[in-house]
Design an enzyme around this catalytic site. Sequence first.
Site, PDB file in Angstrom:
ATOM      1  N   TYR A 157       0.834  -1.204   0.000  1.00 40.24           N
ATOM      2  CA  TYR A 157       0.000   0.000   0.000  1.00 40.24           C
ATOM      3  C   TYR A 157       0.872   1.258   0.000  1.00 40.24           C
ATOM      4  O   TYR A 157       0.575   2.240  -0.693  1.00 40.24           O
ATOM      5  CB  TYR A 157      -0.933   0.014   1.214  1.00 40.24           C
ATOM      6  CG  TYR A 157      -1.737  -1.245   1.386  1.00 40.24           C
ATOM      7  CD1 TYR A 157      -2.360  -1.862   0.301  1.00 40.24           C
ATOM      8  CD2 TYR A 157      -1.877  -1.841   2.637  1.00 40.24           C
ATOM      9  CE1 TYR A 157      -3.097  -3.023   0.455  1.00 40.24           C
ATOM     10  CE2 TYR A 157      -2.617  -2.996   2.800  1.00 40.24           C
ATOM     11  CZ  TYR A 157      -3.213  -3.587   1.714  1.00 40.24           C
ATOM     12  OH  TYR A 157      -3.942  -4.737   1.872  1.00 40.24           O
ATOM     13  N   GLU A 223     -10.675 -10.504   8.192  1.00 44.83           N
ATOM     14  CA  GLU A 223      -9.939 -10.934   7.005  1.00 44.83           C
ATOM     15  C   GLU A 223     -10.853 -11.576   5.957  1.00 44.83           C
ATOM     16  O   GLU A 223     -10.680 -11.354   4.758  1.00 44.83           O
ATOM     17  CB  GLU A 223      -8.837 -11.914   7.401  1.00 44.83           C
ATOM     18  CG  GLU A 223      -7.771 -11.286   8.276  1.00 44.83           C
ATOM     19  CD  GLU A 223      -6.486 -12.082   8.312  1.00 44.83           C
ATOM     20  OE1 GLU A 223      -5.485 -11.601   7.774  1.00 44.83           O
ATOM     21  OE2 GLU A 223      -6.498 -13.192   8.884  1.00 44.83           O
TER      22      GLU A 223
END
Length: 375
Positions: A157, A223
């Site tokens: 990211y 998740e």
Amino acid sequence: MSALHFNDWDDAPVRTTPPARPAPAQAGTAAPAPAAAPGPSLAPVNAADKRIVGGKTDINQLAPFKYPWAWEFFLKANRNHWTPLEISMAQDVHDYHHKLSGAERHVFENVLAYLTTSDILAMRNIGLAVMEKMSAPELQIYQARQVYEEALHTWTYQHCIESIGLDQQEIYNRYRVVPAIHGKIALANRRLERVMRPDFDLADRDNLHEFALSYFFFAAIFEGCWFYNGFTPIFALQRRGLMKGAAEQLQYIMRDEVLHCAFGIRVVRELLKEENLSLDPAALKTLWDEAEAAEAAYAAYILRDPILGYNADLHTRQFRFMANRRARQVGLAEPFPGAENVLPWLDEQANLRKEKNFFETRVTEYQTGGALAWE
């Protein structure tokens, strides 16, 4: 004069002649202490005595396995090895600055803002809470790989943010100042913080239930739903030929997350069976309701203006469908009966096949490509 040479792993010189023999002790000096007697031998480890938590076997002895499936997860994870530097972001830079609409830039930036914080939270939860409490080393060794992967995702990211030239301070602070992003992080922190304590006693049945519920939240919701669903807005751009470099990186992250989720769900199932434990239905309902509300608020913010082919309603409905799937995988009742798969193409993102290298210059046998089988 003795000869010197350098070995391959250290700069220190190594003598090729034996060292001089020590001089005999002089009168009045203490004689060398005798070597310590070997300690008592220990009983060999019996694999049947291992437990997910609270085991009394040697945590340092990997085999024989009681949970061979955990070792298989570790081997499979290592076949999905990659780094963000291998994927070109050049076209993404052009797309972001010249092709994306204002609404699409809003989506892209805020997805990254959420994910950057979430993966650090995931890394800390595994490293500080879950891994520390597992008492079978085959479970811990996969989770050690998982900690590395969460750090790798954070790097990814950051690489996207840096490549495109976004304001890092502003992007990284959004989870603190944007209520819809902060709400998801705050809920995760509240659900996970108590079990992170090293003195959290799992011999207490109430604590054990809280740990199981917390780990279920982390694996199946955080998740298995929020991450799995969280990449979808970027994939929606990719399907229109936009931000393909970032989307490809998220595909590799998604493959990691599929394994993280599957491993966590398997652990939860085994733990409930091993400890003769059931998750409280009322506690589960509260958990699902909170998770859905946080996801709906997040979707309403990042997709306040719909983008072509994707909107907030689709995002929230897909969360409900994924929630039902995760509940079934644990053997629990569906929290949102009748929820439909409104994004059937999403599962395809975990089945990326790589036949050329990332810069499309030559055919390769890149390990991430055809070597993995996905459930």
